[in-house]
Design a protein around this motif. Structure first.
Motif, PDB file in Angstrom:
ATOM      1  N   ILE A 197       0.859  -1.198   0.000  1.00 18.48           N
ATOM      2  CA  ILE A 197       0.000   0.000   0.000  1.00 18.48           C
ATOM      3  C   ILE A 197       0.886   1.236   0.000  1.00 18.48           C
ATOM      4  O   ILE A 197       1.854   1.317   0.769  1.00 18.48           O
ATOM      5  CB  ILE A 197      -1.012   0.003   1.168  1.00 18.48           C
ATOM      6  CG1 ILE A 197      -1.934   1.235   1.058  1.00 18.48           C
ATOM      7  CG2 ILE A 197      -0.351  -0.047   2.540  1.00 18.48           C
ATOM      8  CD1 ILE A 197      -3.201   1.134   1.895  1.00 18.48           C
ATOM      9  N   VAL A 198       0.566   2.183  -0.884  1.00 21.29           N
ATOM     10  CA  VAL A 198       1.453   3.339  -1.052  1.00 21.29           C
ATOM     11  C   VAL A 198       0.653   4.607  -1.348  1.00 21.29           C
ATOM     12  O   VAL A 198      -0.411   4.551  -1.981  1.00 21.29           O
ATOM     13  CB  VAL A 198       2.479   3.063  -2.195  1.00 21.29           C
ATOM     14  CG1 VAL A 198       1.803   2.989  -3.555  1.00 21.29           C
ATOM     15  CG2 VAL A 198       3.597   4.096  -2.220  1.00 21.29           C
ATOM     16  N   GLU A 199       1.164   5.731  -0.852  1.00 27.56           N
ATOM     17  CA  GLU A 199       0.681   7.057  -1.281  1.00 27.56           C
ATOM     18  C   GLU A 199       1.719   7.593  -2.264  1.00 27.56           C
ATOM     19  O   GLU A 199       2.916   7.465  -2.023  1.00 27.56           O
ATOM     20  CB  GLU A 199       0.624   8.031  -0.107  1.00 27.56           C
ATOM     21  CG  GLU A 199      -0.293   7.655   1.027  1.00 27.56           C
ATOM     22  CD  GLU A 199       0.221   8.240   2.353  1.00 27.56           C
ATOM     23  OE1 GLU A 199      -0.200   9.338   2.722  1.00 27.56           O
ATOM     24  OE2 GLU A 199       1.058   7.586   3.011  1.00 27.56           O
ATOM     25  N   THR A 200       1.281   8.235  -3.324  1.00 25.80           N
ATOM     26  CA  THR A 200       2.240   8.779  -4.294  1.00 25.80           C
ATOM     27  C   THR A 200       2.924  10.028  -3.736  1.00 25.80           C
ATOM     28  O   THR A 200       4.069  10.309  -4.056  1.00 25.80           O
ATOM     29  CB  THR A 200       1.542   9.149  -5.606  1.00 25.80           C
ATOM     30  OG1 THR A 200       0.608  10.187  -5.318  1.00 25.80           O
ATOM     31  CG2 THR A 200       0.821   7.968  -6.214  1.00 25.80           C
TER      32      THR A 200
ATOM     33  N   LEU B 279      -0.987  -4.189  -5.790  1.00 27.25           N
ATOM     34  CA  LEU B 279      -0.563  -2.816  -5.515  1.00 27.25           C
ATOM     35  C   LEU B 279      -1.801  -1.967  -5.212  1.00 27.25           C
ATOM     36  O   LEU B 279      -2.691  -1.822  -6.054  1.00 27.25           O
ATOM     37  CB  LEU B 279       0.192  -2.232  -6.715  1.00 27.25           C
ATOM     38  CG  LEU B 279       0.638  -0.773  -6.535  1.00 27.25           C
ATOM     39  CD1 LEU B 279       1.627  -0.630  -5.373  1.00 27.25           C
ATOM     40  CD2 LEU B 279       1.263  -0.220  -7.817  1.00 27.25           C
ATOM     41  N   ILE B 280      -1.833  -1.442  -3.979  1.00 28.95           N
ATOM     42  CA  ILE B 280      -2.924  -0.549  -3.573  1.00 28.95           C
ATOM     43  C   ILE B 280      -2.378   0.876  -3.553  1.00 28.95           C
ATOM     44  O   ILE B 280      -1.402   1.157  -2.836  1.00 28.95           O
ATOM     45  CB  ILE B 280      -3.441  -0.881  -2.146  1.00 28.95           C
ATOM     46  CG1 ILE B 280      -3.864  -2.348  -2.047  1.00 28.95           C
ATOM     47  CG2 ILE B 280      -4.567   0.058  -1.743  1.00 28.95           C
ATOM     48  CD1 ILE B 280      -4.169  -2.809  -0.610  1.00 28.95           C
ATOM     49  N   VAL B 281      -2.965   1.778  -4.329  1.00 35.10           N
ATOM     50  CA  VAL B 281      -2.602   3.188  -4.204  1.00 35.10           C
ATOM     51  C   VAL B 281      -3.680   3.873  -3.368  1.00 35.10           C
ATOM     52  O   VAL B 281      -4.863   3.839  -3.717  1.00 35.10           O
ATOM     53  CB  VAL B 281      -2.443   3.880  -5.578  1.00 35.10           C
ATOM     54  CG1 VAL B 281      -2.317   5.391  -5.400  1.00 35.10           C
ATOM     55  CG2 VAL B 281      -1.205   3.355  -6.297  1.00 35.10           C
ATOM     56  N   ASP B 282      -3.260   4.433  -2.244  1.00 38.11           N
ATOM     57  CA  ASP B 282      -4.171   5.184  -1.380  1.00 38.11           C
ATOM     58  C   ASP B 282      -4.200   6.618  -1.883  1.00 38.11           C
ATOM     59  O   ASP B 282      -3.311   7.414  -1.593  1.00 38.11           O
ATOM     60  CB  ASP B 282      -3.691   5.100   0.079  1.00 38.11           C
ATOM     61  CG  ASP B 282      -4.611   5.867   1.023  1.00 38.11           C
ATOM     62  OD1 ASP B 282      -5.516   6.562   0.532  1.00 38.11           O
ATOM     63  OD2 ASP B 282      -4.400   5.775   2.246  1.00 38.11           O
ATOM     64  N   ASP B 283      -5.251   6.934  -2.650  1.00 39.33           N
ATOM     65  CA  ASP B 283      -5.383   8.271  -3.248  1.00 39.33           C
ATOM     66  C   ASP B 283      -6.415   9.114  -2.491  1.00 39.33           C
ATOM     67  O   ASP B 283      -7.035  10.003  -3.058  1.00 39.33           O
ATOM     68  CB  ASP B 283      -5.764   8.145  -4.734  1.00 39.33           C
ATOM     69  CG  ASP B 283      -4.782   8.883  -5.644  1.00 39.33           C
ATOM     70  OD1 ASP B 283      -3.806   9.460  -5.131  1.00 39.33           O
ATOM     71  OD2 ASP B 283      -5.013   8.902  -6.874  1.00 39.33           O
ATOM     72  N   VAL B 284      -6.572   8.786  -1.208  1.00 38.13           N
ATOM     73  CA  VAL B 284      -7.570   9.486  -0.391  1.00 38.13           C
ATOM     74  C   VAL B 284      -7.284  10.998  -0.344  1.00 38.13           C
ATOM     75  O   VAL B 284      -8.189  11.811  -0.488  1.00 38.13           O
ATOM     76  CB  VAL B 284      -7.608   8.871   1.026  1.00 38.13           C
ATOM     77  CG1 VAL B 284      -8.276   9.790   2.038  1.00 38.13           C
ATOM     78  CG2 VAL B 284      -8.322   7.522   0.983  1.00 38.13           C
ATOM     79  N   GLN B 285      -6.014  11.362  -0.165  1.00 37.11           N
ATOM     80  CA  GLN B 285      -5.685  12.795  -0.063  1.00 37.11           C
ATOM     81  C   GLN B 285      -5.170  13.370  -1.387  1.00 37.11           C
ATOM     82  O   GLN B 285      -5.417  14.525  -1.693  1.00 37.11           O
ATOM     83  CB  GLN B 285      -4.648  13.028   1.045  1.00 37.11           C
ATOM     84  CG  GLN B 285      -4.409  14.485   1.322  1.00 37.11           C
ATOM     85  CD  GLN B 285      -3.701  14.794   2.629  1.00 37.11           C
ATOM     86  OE1 GLN B 285      -3.031  15.793   2.745  1.00 37.11           O
ATOM     87  NE2 GLN B 285      -3.837  13.949   3.639  1.00 37.11           N
ATOM     88  N   MET B 286      -4.450  12.565  -2.165  1.00 38.90           N
ATOM     89  CA  MET B 286      -3.805  13.106  -3.366  1.00 38.90           C
ATOM     90  C   MET B 286      -4.628  12.888  -4.637  1.00 38.90           C
ATOM     91  O   MET B 286      -4.261  13.394  -5.697  1.00 38.90           O
ATOM     92  CB  MET B 286      -2.407  12.502  -3.537  1.00 38.90           C
ATOM     93  CG  MET B 286      -1.468  12.904  -2.427  1.00 38.90           C
ATOM     94  SD  MET B 286      -1.328  14.703  -2.266  1.00 38.90           S
ATOM     95  CE  MET B 286      -1.033  14.859  -0.490  1.00 38.90           C
ATOM     96  N   GLY B 287      -5.741  12.146  -4.515  1.00 32.92           N
ATOM     97  CA  GLY B 287      -6.604  11.943  -5.678  1.00 32.92           C
ATOM     98  C   GLY B 287      -7.510  13.150  -5.921  1.00 32.92           C
ATOM     99  O   GLY B 287      -7.365  14.185  -5.276  1.00 32.92           O
TER     100      GLY B 287
END
Ligand code: PMP
Length: 424
Positions: A206-209, A238-246
């Protein structure tokens, strides 16, 4: 300036409250990039509801749709029942976001918070792979529930769990280890390919960009690309956590677009509801949609007013590239101004992407002091990072350039009050 009346908050509200301590004002109304307190004082917003207000406060286009919907007795609460509002949202998401990007995802509505989306994503990855471990990254932030906290870095937040936080193994984020730029995955690849490394084969990474809470740490596109290849070569999700950057924060709708990767699972919340209304999504490759009906549920998955504002936000801001182009241009302006400012002071540097920027203070306590002075001068801007050493600028994407200039000038003044100028 009269002191705000915080009596009832101090007496009755739990000690856990946070923002009302850093920003002692009683806010009353808001419009666009501005909030007004009950004494009529205005504050420019470089915080944007921690990323939930990308389209500004009470955005008139979204408000009109919401008022029409409520006035027509549209469904407010719907669990996961089929509703007209949900149909429109799904159709609009497909037309404006998924199809133009060639993304083939199924859509899950978890509970409405970012942590709800992360929990659902982790649970799904474990169910599908039959594995338990998740690889996460140093300085990551994924939410405050136990599963999300287990993949979060911050020691103080983790300590609040009160129980062990197992089944997560942290890896160095891009730039975490000095001199690791050329071969950043040597450690991760080594342990994954060694059956005796002591790390079980993980279900997912799990990653934030861009790590927003972690201090505006930015993953290079090539780093994300290598991570994606590394995962798919080993059948790790691969999980992209786009909660804040999406939702356009870094320019494009999804923050991973610049890297050209297609994550297996994506989490969205915060600004996806469009109006600051609670809503979250988990996007997954169709073959991963192995949920049994009702296997993961929750009472507040069907916040239909949020579906209405989400739909209009997608139609209005994502049918063309105007918003993302403007975000990148405004980001350039912010970067130029901050870069120049940092050059005039000892121990300051800046980094950012799109409309998320950090000012990093070598002396960590200065970040909070600058934010405090900025508040006194009418600007909301918060700190992030392991020691709160980074001032994080997160204005609404709809902010105007004069408003940006105004807020940046307040920051420059506040920095001049707190920090030593070069050559002084
Ligand atoms: N993931 C990321 C990347 C976040 O930034 C946040 C919130 N800051 C969360 C998850 C958790 O969201 P929420 O506070 O809505 O649970």
């Amino acid at each position: 300036m009269t002191a705000p009346d915080l009596t009832i908050f101090d007496e009755l509200e739990s000690n856990v409250r946070g923002y009302c301590r850093s920003w002692p004002a009683v806010f009353d109304t808001a419009s666009g990039a501005w909030l007004r307190d009950e004494d009529g004082r205005d504050y420019l917003d470089f915080f944007a509801g921690a990323g939930a207000l990308n389209y500004g406060h009470n955005n008139p286009v979204l408000k009109e749709a919401l008022l029409d919907y409520l006035g027509g007795d549209g469904i407010t609460h719907g669990l996961d029942m089929a509703t007209v509002a949900k149909r429109r949202l799904l159709e609009t998401l497909q037309r404006t976001i998924l199809q133009p990007r060639g993304l083939d995802y199924k859509v899950q509505f978890p509970g409405p918070t970012g942590a709800n989306a992360v929990e659902a994503a982790l649970k799904l990855a474990r169910k599908v792979t039959g594995r338990t471990t998740i690889l996460n990254f140093t300085n990551a932030f994924h939410g405050m529930t136990l599963g999300a906290l287990a993949v979060t870095g911050n020691a103080a937040k983790r300590a609040g769990a009160g129980v062990p936080l197992p089944h997560a193994t942290p890896m160095p984020f891009d730039g975490y280890l000095p001199d690791s730029q050329d071969d950043p995955f040597v450690w991760m690849e080594t342990i994954l390919d060694d059956a005796s490394s002591g790390v079980d084969k993980p279900a997912a990474v799990i990653v934030e960009t861009v790590q927003g809470e972690g201090g505006v740490n930015i993953a290079r596109p090539e780093w994300l690309c290598s991570l994606s290849q590394l995962c798919s070569a080993r059948e790790i999700l691969l999980i992209v956590d786009d909660v804040q950057m999406g939702c356009g924060r870094t320019g494009p709708f999804f923050s991973f677009e610049e890297a050209g990767i297609i994550p297996d699972i994506v989490t969205l919340s915060k600004s996806i509801g469009g109006y600051g209304l609670p809503m979250a999504l988990v996007l997954m490759r169709p073959e991963l949609d192995q949920w049994a009906p009702g296997e993961h549920n929750g009472t507040f998955r069907g916040n239909n007013p949020a579906f209405v504002t989400a739909t209009v936000a997608l139609e209005h801001y994502w049918s063309d590239t105007l918003l993302s182009t403007a975000t990148l241009a405004k980001g350039e302006l912010v970067h130029r101004t901050l870069d120049e400012m940092c050059g005039s002071f000892e121990g300051l540097s800046t980094r950012g992407r799109g409309l998320v920027h950090g000012v990093v203070f070598d002396e960590p306590s200065q970040a909070g002091k600058v934010s405090q002075v900025a508040f006194e001068h009418g600007l909301l801007v918060e700190t992030s990072g392991a020691q709160d050493e980074v001032m994080k600028l997160l204005p609404p994407l709809t902010i105007t350039e004069p408003e940006l200039d105004h807020g940046l000038a307040i920051i420059a003044d506040a920095v001049a009050v707190v920090c030593d100028g070069k050559g002084r």
